[in-house]
Enzyme design. Structure first.
Site, PDB file in Angstrom:
ATOM      1  N   ARG A 127       0.276   1.846  11.549  1.00  0.00           N
ATOM      2  CA  ARG A 127       1.478   2.139  12.337  1.00  0.00           C
ATOM      3  C   ARG A 127       2.107   3.475  11.919  1.00  0.00           C
ATOM      4  NH1 ARG A 127       2.006  -3.015  10.522  1.00  0.00           N
ATOM      5  NH2 ARG A 127       1.679  -4.648  12.043  1.00  0.00           N
TER       6      ARG A 127
ATOM      7  N   ARG B  39       3.135   2.684  -1.223  1.00  0.00           N
ATOM      8  CA  ARG B  39       3.413   1.784  -2.347  1.00  0.00           C
ATOM      9  C   ARG B  39       3.100   2.541  -3.633  1.00  0.00           C
ATOM     10  NH1 ARG B  39       6.471  -0.568   0.155  1.00  0.00           N
ATOM     11  NH2 ARG B  39       6.482  -2.743   0.837  1.00  0.00           N
TER      12      ARG B  39
ATOM     13  N   ASP C  97       8.338   8.514  -2.676  1.00  0.00           N
ATOM     14  CA  ASP C  97       9.445   7.611  -2.332  1.00  0.00           C
ATOM     15  C   ASP C  97       9.250   6.250  -3.011  1.00  0.00           C
ATOM     16  OD1 ASP C  97      11.789   6.814  -0.820  1.00  0.00           O
ATOM     17  OD2 ASP C  97      10.456   5.618   0.448  1.00  0.00           O
TER      18      ASP C  97
ATOM     19  N   GLU D 278       9.837   0.013  -9.998  1.00  0.00           N
ATOM     20  CA  GLU D 278      11.093   0.384  -9.338  1.00  0.00           C
ATOM     21  C   GLU D 278      12.205  -0.508  -9.860  1.00  0.00           C
ATOM     22  OE1 GLU D 278      10.529   0.484  -5.088  1.00  0.00           O
ATOM     23  OE2 GLU D 278       8.848   1.858  -5.248  1.00  0.00           O
TER      24      GLU D 278
ATOM     25  N   HIS E 103      12.892   4.892  -2.745  1.00  0.00           N
ATOM     26  CA  HIS E 103      12.341   3.929  -1.774  1.00  0.00           C
ATOM     27  C   HIS E 103      13.265   3.795  -0.544  1.00  0.00           C
ATOM     28  CE1 HIS E 103       9.397   0.326  -1.530  1.00  0.00           C
ATOM     29  NE2 HIS E 103       9.741   0.713  -0.313  1.00  0.00           N
ATOM     30  N   ILE E 104      13.441   4.923   0.136  1.00  0.00           N
ATOM     31  CA  ILE E 104      14.377   4.929   1.270  1.00  0.00           C
ATOM     32  C   ILE E 104      13.665   5.054   2.622  1.00  0.00           C
ATOM     33  CG2 ILE E 104      16.356   5.800  -0.046  1.00  0.00           C
ATOM     34  CD1 ILE E 104      15.698   8.608   1.195  1.00  0.00           C
TER      35      ILE E 104
HETATM   36  P1  NAD Z   1      -0.157  -0.817   8.584  1.00  0.00           P
HETATM   37  O1  NAD Z   1      -0.646  -2.141   8.140  1.00  0.00           O
HETATM   38  O2  NAD Z   1       0.203  -0.639  10.020  1.00  0.00           O
HETATM   39  O3  NAD Z   1      -1.228   0.314   8.216  1.00  0.00           O
HETATM   40  C1  NAD Z   1      -1.911   0.353   7.007  1.00  0.00           C
HETATM   41  C2  NAD Z   1      -3.267   0.991   7.266  1.00  0.00           C
HETATM   42  O4  NAD Z   1      -3.932   1.146   6.004  1.00  0.00           O
HETATM   43  C3  NAD Z   1      -4.169   0.110   8.139  1.00  0.00           C
HETATM   44  O5  NAD Z   1      -4.628   0.852   9.262  1.00  0.00           O
HETATM   45  C4  NAD Z   1      -5.325  -0.277   7.216  1.00  0.00           C
HETATM   46  O6  NAD Z   1      -6.565  -0.352   7.901  1.00  0.00           O
HETATM   47  C5  NAD Z   1      -5.312   0.871   6.217  1.00  0.00           C
HETATM   48  N1  NAD Z   1      -5.972   0.529   4.965  1.00  0.00           N
HETATM   49  C6  NAD Z   1      -5.978  -0.669   4.302  1.00  0.00           C
HETATM   50  N2  NAD Z   1      -6.698  -0.569   3.186  1.00  0.00           N
HETATM   51  C7  NAD Z   1      -7.138   0.703   3.119  1.00  0.00           C
HETATM   52  C8  NAD Z   1      -7.930   1.416   2.182  1.00  0.00           C
HETATM   53  N3  NAD Z   1      -8.428   0.828   1.078  1.00  0.00           N
HETATM   54  N4  NAD Z   1      -8.188   2.724   2.423  1.00  0.00           N
HETATM   55  C9  NAD Z   1      -7.693   3.338   3.519  1.00  0.00           C
HETATM   56  N5  NAD Z   1      -6.964   2.718   4.467  1.00  0.00           N
HETATM   57  C10 NAD Z   1      -6.677   1.416   4.256  1.00  0.00           C
HETATM   58  O7  NAD Z   1       1.080  -0.466   7.648  1.00  0.00           O
HETATM   59  P2  NAD Z   1       2.255   0.578   7.946  1.00  0.00           P
HETATM   60  O8  NAD Z   1       3.359  -0.127   8.639  1.00  0.00           O
HETATM   61  O9  NAD Z   1       1.673   1.820   8.517  1.00  0.00           O
HETATM   62  O10 NAD Z   1       2.766   0.836   6.442  1.00  0.00           O
HETATM   63  C11 NAD Z   1       1.984   1.613   5.539  1.00  0.00           C
HETATM   64  C12 NAD Z   1       2.530   1.460   4.127  1.00  0.00           C
HETATM   65  O11 NAD Z   1       3.858   1.971   4.070  1.00  0.00           O
HETATM   66  C13 NAD Z   1       2.628   0.014   3.620  1.00  0.00           C
HETATM   67  O12 NAD Z   1       2.293   0.004   2.245  1.00  0.00           O
HETATM   68  C14 NAD Z   1       4.094  -0.311   3.745  1.00  0.00           C
HETATM   69  O13 NAD Z   1       4.470  -1.326   2.842  1.00  0.00           O
HETATM   70  C15 NAD Z   1       4.687   1.042   3.376  1.00  0.00           C
HETATM   71  N6  NAD Z   1       6.074   1.251   3.839  1.00  0.00           N
HETATM   72  C16 NAD Z   1       6.935   1.861   2.986  1.00  0.00           C
HETATM   73  C17 NAD Z   1       8.240   2.099   3.395  1.00  0.00           C
HETATM   74  C18 NAD Z   1       9.209   2.780   2.478  1.00  0.00           C
HETATM   75  O14 NAD Z   1      10.381   2.405   2.455  1.00  0.00           O
HETATM   76  N7  NAD Z   1       8.779   3.791   1.730  1.00  0.00           N
HETATM   77  C19 NAD Z   1       8.671   1.711   4.689  1.00  0.00           C
HETATM   78  C20 NAD Z   1       7.742   1.110   5.526  1.00  0.00           C
HETATM   79  C21 NAD Z   1       6.430   0.874   5.106  1.00  0.00           C
END
Ligand code: NAD
Length: 330
Positions: free
Chosen positions: A151, A232, A256, A261, A280-281
């Site tokens: 996403r 992460r 971030d 944390e 982490h924002i």
């Molecule tokens: P998502 O599930 O839509 O996308 C993750 C993608 O990573 C998927 O397409 C998956 O196929 C791919 N993937 C999984 N394992 C993999 C690997 N070993 N190598 C390469 N690609 C791999 O998730 P998202 O909504 O896009 O979120 C991505 C990350 O961002 C998550 O870890 C989420 O927790 C984090 N996040 C952080 C914050 C923040 O506050 N900083 C906010 C939202 C999401």
């Protein structure tokens, strides 16, 4: 009989009002996630939570009426999904709600790092006006490497086109047509690290992604690279990153998320002026907060209306098998 819904954390006022107007629900707004009202928990049919409410076996044992938990978050590290399955509790989350905010933060960090905004401000603060100390780099014409094209990675890829960047991506779990749709070149991981000017991580926390950026790879990176991690903290080995920064293997880094944390104020990462750090924002906008609250409220109402579910956990995704064992079903 009305269904009792216990809200354990902050929740958007409009969504709360909307829930309270539903005739079939008794909504109990909680005070603070650290002070869960035990008397209410025992009789709650639903919990609306965020990441500050850990769900474990102990809590589930007490909540004997519980049918559903909805976390108004994208991450789900705070929920013991194995225990929820054991106790027959349905779990859902709201992964779409913070995509825009997280993608926007990625660009806030990327632009800041490329134009060296933080260092430029520090110059002014120190009474200096030496612009040659903060020579930036244009993104246009440069290559962005995305690790994870889900996403958030996809949204960042779309934005990159507006900056005139070439985009490479590594994601072994999605179909080739997705790369084509996004005008992104599919790349093996190590090649991406060697051929990008800016690398941004958008992967989940799994066994495979733990320290997927480590010393051996940092040593072989394209020199002058900007690293961004808004996914992460476990994805990047912080000790190895500190060494890489000390040895000048990277131009800069923007983080971030961290291995621990809150980040220790004594962390070595804080000594580098070219390193941007945010607490982490990624999902911290009023818009994401509202979208997550409203999505959670709608999921709850639909669940009690006709049993329908969406964005259920554990996620039905191919990489789920690579999650740490504590995340997995038996
Ligand atoms: P998502 O599930 O839509 O996308 C993750 C993608 O990573 C998927 O397409 C998956 O196929 C791919 N993937 C999984 N394992 C993999 C690997 N070993 N190598 C390469 N690609 C791999 O998730 P998202 O909504 O896009 O979120 C991505 C990350 O961002 C998550 O870890 C989420 O927790 C984090 N996040 C952080 C914050 C923040 O506050 N900083 C906010 C939202 C999401």
């Amino acid at each position: 009989m009305k269904k009792k819904v216990l809200i354990t954390d902050r929740f958007a006022a409009d969504s709360l009002l909307w829930l309270q107007r539903q005739g079939n629900l008794e909504v109990v707004p909680g005070d603070h996630p650290a002070k869960l009202p035990m008397d209410q928990l025992v009789s709650a049919h639903a919990l609306l939570i965020r990441s500050r409410t850990p769900i474990d076996e102990k809590l589930l044992q007490k909540a004997r009426q519980l049918q559903v938990i909805i976390s108004a978050t994208s991450g789900f590290d705070h929920i013991d999904l194995e225990a929820c399955t054991k106790w027959g509790v349905t779990v859902m989350h709201t992964p779409g709600a913070n995509v825009e905010s997280a993608a926007q933060l990625t660009w806030a960090l990327a632009l800041n790092a490329a134009s060296r905004v933080r260092e430029a401000r520090a110059l002014i603060e120190s009474g200096e006006w030496q612009r040659d100390k903060v020579i930036g780099m244009e993104l246009s014409g440069r290559t962005l490497g995305l690790v994870g094209l889900g996403r958030i990675g996809s949204r960042v890829a779309q934005h990159a086109q507006a900056f005139g960047m070439k985009v490479l991506a590594y994601d072994p779990y999605i179909e080739d047509r997705r790369f084509t749709e996004l005008n992104v070149q599919k790349s093996p991981y190590e090649d991406l690290l060697r051929h990008s000017d800016l690398v941004s991580f958008h992967v989940p926390k799994t066994l495979e992604t733990e320290h997927m950026l480590h010393r051996g790879l940092l040593e072989r990176l394209a020199r002058g690279l900007i690293l961004i991690n808004t996914s992460r903290g476990s994805v990047v080995s912080e000790a190895d990153l500190v060494e890489a920064l000390e040895k000048g293997w990277l131009r800069s880094a923007a983080l971030d998320v961290f291995e621990q944390e809150p980040l220790d104020p004594a962390s070595a990462l804080l000594k580098f002026p070219q390193v941007l750090l945010t607490p982490h924002i990624g999902a911290n906008s009023e818009d994401a907060f509202f979208k997550a609250s409203q999505a959670a409220a709608e999921k709850l109402v639909n669940f009690f209306l006709d049993g329908s579910t969406s964005d259920t956990l554990p996620p039905r995704v191919p990489w789920y098998g690579a999650l740490p064992p504590s995340f997995r079903l038996p």
